[in-house]
Design a protein around this motif. Structure first.
Motif, short mmCIF file in Angstrom:
data_model
loop_
_atom_site.label_atom_id
_atom_site.label_comp_id
_atom_site.label_asym_id
_atom_site.label_seq_id
_atom_site.Cartn_x
_atom_site.Cartn_y
_atom_site.Cartn_z
N ARG A 128 -11.02 19.18 101.51
CA ARG A 128 -11.28 18.15 102.50
C ARG A 128 -12.58 18.39 103.24
NH1 ARG A 128 -5.14 16.86 104.81
NH2 ARG A 128 -4.55 15.55 103.04
N PHE A 174 -15.10 16.96 100.94
CA PHE A 174 -14.97 15.50 100.95
C PHE A 174 -15.66 14.93 102.19
CE2 PHE A 174 -12.89 11.50 101.96
CZ PHE A 174 -12.86 10.86 100.72
N SER A 177 -8.34 7.32 96.57
CA SER A 177 -8.28 8.38 95.56
C SER A 177 -7.87 7.85 94.20
CB SER A 177 -7.29 9.47 96.00
OG SER A 177 -7.63 9.99 97.26
#
Length: 338
Positions: free
Chosen positions: A196, A199, A308
């Motif tokens: 994350r 990301f 996603s």
């Protein structure tokens, strides 16, 4: 047409969708996409069986089109692209002081009443919001979680050039960070997951692990010794809650977004010493939906990156199983068009 029914005790069944003709003041929708929410995952794990009737369709992060209008509905036309603000406040009382979105007898559609993991969904017309015709219905399915972020940032009174920390990099944390940045803040995301963190950086956010960086010291260094102006607590983790007051400057602000079912320790001395402020932020109000739709229509946020994967509706039980093993996934959309 298909639907996925929660049968209680962590069990789901794919079955037929049974369209419900709209009564007076209702709208029947053809559901295009429905996102999988953290609350849906809690239901799938059996954690909300005392609240969720079964068998019942759940789900609320939807987009679709108007299929049929009930008597008296004049603000929509068949074919309109729409989303649903899944709050039924018809139990509102004077004691709720006009805050209908958090009234004591609020019914959350998709939890307390049938939801959107089905091809056809009938809802009260007052919950429906139009979406511009040019908006992709996949992106429109992000309006509900984006409206949560818009509500959080609005209650936090974020303004340009403030230093804002977002604690927790799940889907809502990412969206809060994007909306706060759009409001002009310098946003730092705190997250322990390396996936994350990466990301977030791909979205152009500054992101650090609190396990590797002293974030309070970093905040003071970046602000001439003051600290952060605002902290959004989105993680639901006790260590994050304990760190909030250390991060903040004098008269800093805290917005609690995460759900804490049990009390946690917070340094109240800092509230006194620095004159801090803290507010809770729960769901959204109509103006937050309006703002979320405007942001999606503008194309100014990298929301495509938040999706996603897209799966057919009948794969929903498999998706719940996969998310249990891969919690780092951002937003999975179910294609409900049968």
């Amino acid at each position: 047409m298909k639907a996925v029914y929660y049968e209680g005790n962590k069990e789901f069944k794919v079955g037929a969708c049974h369209p419900v003709a709209p009564g007076p003041g209702d709208v029947r929708l053809d559901v295009a996409y429905c996102g999988v929410c953290g609350t849906d995952i809690h239901i799938a794990h059996g954690a909300m069986d005392q609240r969720v009737p079964s068998p019942m369709v759940i789900g609320h992060e939807m987009s679709g089109t108007v299929a049929e209008l009930g008597e008296g509905v004049v603000d929509f036309a068949v074919g309109d692209k729409v989303v649903v603000r899944p709050l039924d406040n018809r139990g509102e009382k004077a004691a709720d002081r006009g805050y209908s979105h958090i009234c004591q007898d609020l019914k959350f559609i998709g939890i307390d009443a049938p939801g959107a993991f089905q091809s056809s969904w009938t809802v009260p017309a007052f919950t429906v919001h139009k979406v511009p015709a040019e908006v992709d219905l996949k992106l429109a399915a992000l309006v509900e979680p984006l409206a949560v972020a818009c509500h959080d940032v609005r209650l936090g009174k974020v303004v340009s050039d403030e230093l804002a920390f977002v604690l927790g990099g799940g889907p809502i944390g990412m969206l809060v960070a994007l909306v706060a940045r759009h409001a002009g803040a310098r946003v730092v995301l705190s997250e322990i997951s390396s996936y994350r963190l990466e990301f977030a950086r791909k979205l152009g956010l500054e992101a650090f692990s609190p396990m590797e960086t002293d974030l309070a010291a970093w905040a003071r260094e970046q602000s001439g010794g003051s600290g952060a102006d605002i902290v959004f607590e989105v993680s639901g983790a006790k260590p994050a809650a304990a760190s909030m007051t250390d991060l903040l400057a004098i008269r800093g602000r805290i917005v609690v977004v995460a759900i804490y079912p049990q009390p946690v320790e917070i340094n109240l001395f800092h509230f006194f010493w620095k004159e801090l402020q803290m507010c809770g932020a729960r769901v959204y109000e109509p103006e937050d939906y309006t703002k979320a739709i405007e942001l999606i229509a503008s194309g100014e946020l990298p929301l495509e990156e938040m999706i996603s994967q897209v799966e057919p509706l009948e794969k929903l039980p498999d998706v719940f199983n996969s998310l249990e093993n891969n919690p780092e996934s951002m937003k999975v959309l179910m294609d409900c068009r049968g």
